[in-house]
Design an enzyme around this catalytic site. Structure first.
Site, short mmCIF file in Angstrom:
data_model
loop_
_atom_site.label_atom_id
_atom_site.label_comp_id
_atom_site.label_asym_id
_atom_site.label_seq_id
_atom_site.Cartn_x
_atom_site.Cartn_y
_atom_site.Cartn_z
N SER A 6 0.85 -1.19 0.00
CA SER A 6 0.00 0.00 0.00
C SER A 6 0.88 1.24 0.00
O SER A 6 1.67 1.46 0.93
CB SER A 6 -0.89 0.02 1.24
OG SER A 6 -1.42 1.33 1.40
N HIS A 31 -1.32 -1.32 -4.17
CA HIS A 31 -2.59 -1.02 -3.49
C HIS A 31 -2.69 0.49 -3.25
O HIS A 31 -1.78 1.10 -2.69
CB HIS A 31 -2.63 -1.80 -2.17
CG HIS A 31 -3.92 -1.73 -1.43
ND1 HIS A 31 -5.01 -2.53 -1.72
CD2 HIS A 31 -4.30 -0.96 -0.38
CE1 HIS A 31 -6.00 -2.26 -0.89
NE2 HIS A 31 -5.60 -1.31 -0.06
N ASP A 33 -4.89 3.44 -1.53
CA ASP A 33 -5.91 3.68 -0.51
C ASP A 33 -6.53 5.07 -0.65
O ASP A 33 -5.91 6.08 -0.32
CB ASP A 33 -5.29 3.54 0.89
CG ASP A 33 -5.13 2.08 1.28
OD1 ASP A 33 -6.10 1.32 1.14
OD2 ASP A 33 -4.03 1.71 1.72
N MET A 35 -9.28 7.75 0.45
CA MET A 35 -10.13 8.09 1.60
C MET A 35 -10.68 9.50 1.44
O MET A 35 -9.97 10.39 0.96
CB MET A 35 -9.33 8.01 2.90
CG MET A 35 -8.62 6.68 3.10
SD MET A 35 -7.89 6.56 4.73
CE MET A 35 -6.88 5.08 4.53
N HIS A 64 -8.57 0.92 -3.72
CA HIS A 64 -9.46 0.64 -2.61
C HIS A 64 -10.18 1.92 -2.22
O HIS A 64 -9.60 2.81 -1.60
CB HIS A 64 -8.60 0.10 -1.45
CG HIS A 64 -9.34 -0.21 -0.19
ND1 HIS A 64 -8.70 -0.44 1.02
CD2 HIS A 64 -10.67 -0.32 0.07
CE1 HIS A 64 -9.61 -0.69 1.95
NE2 HIS A 64 -10.81 -0.60 1.40
N MET A 66 -12.34 3.97 -0.05
CA MET A 66 -12.96 4.13 1.27
C MET A 66 -13.67 5.47 1.26
O MET A 66 -13.27 6.43 1.92
CB MET A 66 -11.89 4.06 2.37
CG MET A 66 -11.37 2.64 2.56
SD MET A 66 -9.76 2.61 3.39
CE MET A 66 -8.71 2.86 1.98
N MET A 135 -11.23 -6.60 5.64
CA MET A 135 -10.48 -5.60 6.40
C MET A 135 -10.12 -6.18 7.76
O MET A 135 -11.00 -6.66 8.49
CB MET A 135 -11.33 -4.33 6.60
CG MET A 135 -11.64 -3.55 5.33
SD MET A 135 -10.20 -3.08 4.36
CE MET A 135 -9.29 -2.06 5.53
N GLY A 140 -9.00 3.64 7.65
CA GLY A 140 -8.78 5.05 7.95
C GLY A 140 -7.32 5.42 8.06
O GLY A 140 -6.93 6.52 7.68
N PHE A 141 -6.50 4.49 8.55
CA PHE A 141 -5.09 4.83 8.77
C PHE A 141 -4.21 3.60 8.54
O PHE A 141 -4.64 2.48 8.82
CB PHE A 141 -4.88 5.33 10.21
CG PHE A 141 -5.69 6.57 10.49
CD1 PHE A 141 -5.18 7.83 10.17
CD2 PHE A 141 -6.97 6.48 11.02
CE1 PHE A 141 -5.94 8.97 10.39
CE2 PHE A 141 -7.74 7.62 11.23
CZ PHE A 141 -7.21 8.87 10.92
N GLY A 142 -3.00 3.86 8.07
CA GLY A 142 -2.00 2.80 7.99
C GLY A 142 -1.38 2.58 9.37
O GLY A 142 -1.59 3.38 10.28
N GLY A 143 -0.67 1.50 9.52
CA GLY A 143 0.11 1.27 10.74
C GLY A 143 -0.69 0.83 11.96
O GLY A 143 -0.18 0.88 13.09
N ASP A 173 -6.47 -6.90 4.31
CA ASP A 173 -5.95 -5.53 4.32
C ASP A 173 -5.95 -4.95 5.73
O ASP A 173 -7.01 -4.76 6.32
CB ASP A 173 -6.81 -4.66 3.38
CG ASP A 173 -6.25 -3.27 3.20
OD1 ASP A 173 -5.12 -3.00 3.66
OD2 ASP A 173 -6.95 -2.43 2.60
N GLY A 174 -4.75 -4.67 6.23
CA GLY A 174 -4.61 -3.98 7.52
C GLY A 174 -3.80 -4.78 8.53
O GLY A 174 -4.17 -5.89 8.90
N GLY A 175 -2.66 -4.21 8.93
CA GLY A 175 -1.86 -4.85 9.97
C GLY A 175 -1.21 -6.16 9.53
O GLY A 175 -0.89 -7.02 10.37
N GLY A 195 1.25 -2.12 4.11
CA GLY A 195 1.71 -0.74 4.00
C GLY A 195 2.94 -0.52 4.84
O GLY A 195 4.07 -0.48 4.34
N SER A 196 2.74 -0.41 6.16
CA SER A 196 3.87 -0.09 7.03
C SER A 196 4.91 -1.21 7.07
O SER A 196 6.11 -0.95 7.15
CB SER A 196 3.38 0.27 8.43
OG SER A 196 2.43 -0.65 8.87
#
Ligand code: DX5
Ligand code: ZN
Length: 218
Positions: A6, A31, A33, A35, A64, A66, A135, A140-143, A173-175, A195-196
């Protein structure tokens, strides 16, 4: 297994280089993101940056959305070079029609589902999907930290897709990172967004992609 870094976590002053770095590291998709500050409490990328990403790589762009009323922005993201457009089940008034519209614009269609939303919500559109996105954080946020129950939801989504003989990709997607990649692979995921874990890797984004790849069961 596909890995989709991402760009939300990249250095946007060097977008092209950041994309080429993950491509060199073996990324499969990019990816993106998007928003809007309404569906989620953050504003990020729009069609202009998406177009910049498109000009930096030939890899598929996994966009993606959002955003609320995604149906109003489909053409813009198609023109910007999206390969996949994913809308949120929670944000879309008429899921069936919007997925049809995405297909009629000549791109692949995905649906994303938030951690709190039951999988049953997507049952009626399963046949229309090229991509289902589970999800594993609240968007809403990366990391953010991975929500543990998500692995079971991925496994349930895998059985749902298999029961329908669907060949849709199943993305998480996420973490996501090296520590949970193998579990998600076992649960039946086919695409991992990171992402992170990629862009904050101490040895750089290429190493970030390779570290996730090495954590997978071969
Ligand atoms: C969350 C986004 C994710 C996220 C991924 O709202 O959809 O794509 O930025 O970033 P990490 O891997 O850092 O959770
Ligand atoms: Zn995302």
């Amino acid at each position: 297994m596909k890995i989709a870094p991402s760009i939300l976590s990249c250095d946007f002053s060097r977008l092209g280089e950041e994309i080429r770095a993950v491509e060199a590291g073996g990324a499969d998709w990019i990816h993106v993101d998007v928003m809007d500050g309404h569906f989620v409490p953050n504003i990020t990328i729009g069609p202009v940056i998406t177009k910049g990403a498109r000009r930096s790589t030939d890899l598929p762009l996994d966009v993606h959305l959002m955003i609320e009323s995604p149906e109003e922005y489909l053409e813009s993201f198609v023109e910007a070079g999206a390969t996949f457009i994913t809308i949120h089940v929670e944000a879309c008034r008429n899921l069936t029609d919007t997925l049809d519209r995405i297909h009629s614009l000549g791109v692949k269609a995905g649906v994303a589902i938030n951690p709190e939303t039951p999988l049953e919500e997507i049952g009626r559109v399963l046949r229309q999907l090229d991509l289902l996105v589970i999800m594993s954080v609240n968007p809403g946020f990366g990391g953010q930290g991975y929500i543990p129950g998500s692995t079971e939801k991925v496994a349930a989504a895998r059985s749902l897709l298999d029961r329908q003989n669907s060949s849709a990709e199943l993305e998480v997607d996420g973490g996501v990172g090296a520590s949970n990649a193998a579990d998600l692979q076992s649960a039946g995921a086919s695409v991992l967004v990171a992402g992170s874990a990629v862009y904050r890797h101490p040895e750089g984004p290429g190493a970030g992609v390779r570290t996730i790849r090495e954590a997978l069961i071969s």
